[in-house]
Design an enzyme around this catalytic site. Sequence first.
Site, PDB file in Angstrom:
ATOM      1  N   PRO A  91       0.899  -1.125   0.020  1.00  8.92           N
ATOM      2  CA  PRO A  91       0.046  -0.033  -0.017  1.00  8.92           C
ATOM      3  C   PRO A  91       0.699   1.210   0.089  1.00  8.92           C
ATOM      4  O   PRO A  91       1.198   1.650   1.059  1.00  8.92           O
ATOM      5  CB  PRO A  91      -0.730  -0.118   1.495  1.00  8.92           C
ATOM      6  N   ASP A  97       6.034   2.334   2.235  1.00  7.90           N
ATOM      7  CA  ASP A  97       4.812   1.082   2.640  1.00  7.90           C
ATOM      8  C   ASP A  97       4.028   1.411   3.723  1.00  7.90           C
ATOM      9  O   ASP A  97       4.454   1.346   5.115  1.00  7.90           O
ATOM     10  CB  ASP A  97       5.598  -0.081   2.633  1.00  7.90           C
ATOM     11  N   HIS A  98       2.689   1.913   3.679  1.00  5.77           N
ATOM     12  CA  HIS A  98       1.871   2.415   4.717  1.00  5.77           C
ATOM     13  C   HIS A  98       1.858   1.433   5.900  1.00  5.77           C
ATOM     14  O   HIS A  98       1.584   1.733   7.052  1.00  5.77           O
ATOM     15  CB  HIS A  98       0.684   2.676   4.302  1.00  5.77           C
ATOM     16  N   ARG A  99       2.037   0.225   5.830  1.00  8.03           N
ATOM     17  CA  ARG A  99       2.129  -0.829   6.558  1.00  8.03           C
ATOM     18  C   ARG A  99       3.330  -0.855   7.573  1.00  8.03           C
ATOM     19  O   ARG A  99       3.074  -0.877   9.014  1.00  8.03           O
ATOM     20  CB  ARG A  99       2.117  -2.250   6.201  1.00  8.03           C
TER      21      ARG A  99
END
Length: 290
Positions: free
Chosen positions: A80, A262-264
Amino acid sequence: MKADIEAAKKDGGAKQAAPEKPADAKKAEAAPAAAAPMAKAASDESILKLFPEGSYEKIPHDGMRKTIAKRLVEAKQTVPHFYLTLDCEIDALLALRKQLNDASPMVKTDAGDKPAYKLSVNDMIIKAHALALKAVPMANASWTEGGMLIHKHADVGVAVSIEGGLITPIIRRAEEKTLSTISNEMKDLARRARSRKLKPDEYQGGTSAVSNLGMFGIKDFSAVINPPHATILAVGSGDQRAVVKAGAVTVATVMTVTLSTDHRAVDGVLGAELIAAFKNFIENPMSMLV
């Protein structure tokens, strides 16, 4: 409610509810939707039909191009992406670079005397990004399903264009290295990358990356993350622009950078802290020398 009951009486009583379908029937109805395949890319045949025969040359994909395509599709489908952009003034950095290059001692080589180093703006960007990762250690991360990897060193990959594709050699422990060391190491890695002589450990892994298209006049862009990295910094050109300082318009050399995360692993606030730390090192370049 009472009003509902009264209304039902006027209509002649409540209608009998449809009988509940067996669970197996429900599953059977849901199955086609669940099993529906994802849309596929157009086939070669359907694409070739769009163009007159003889109006193109078809160049088969080599192994590198196939690998790059596969990894890019996986990255965009599974990671994401989240983007943060800001401008950095680089006049002080350009002045320091000139000062350091002018002070480079001469060394003897087989080809004659030459400067011991010649710093590029990209060398200083690599150093600034490595120091920013050190200053914001939680952003120096990799996502795994089992847990977050927080790396102890900033191993910065640098995108290098080669014939038929792209490769990302890595400056290991870049936060610990001097600018001259980064510069000479990067020149060696880029030279051997273009001649396809890199060892696997020289381009595999890493904790983040830099992609610089400023030399082509690109103002800004968003780069695709290269897993297992959680970040990549896209660097645009340094151009003279009008800026406002203390209420007055003046001219400064400004470089736009975009951080893909990477938004995680690196959310908005953490990414903002990282790119702000990078900006601080770029705009106060003397801090990279201490």
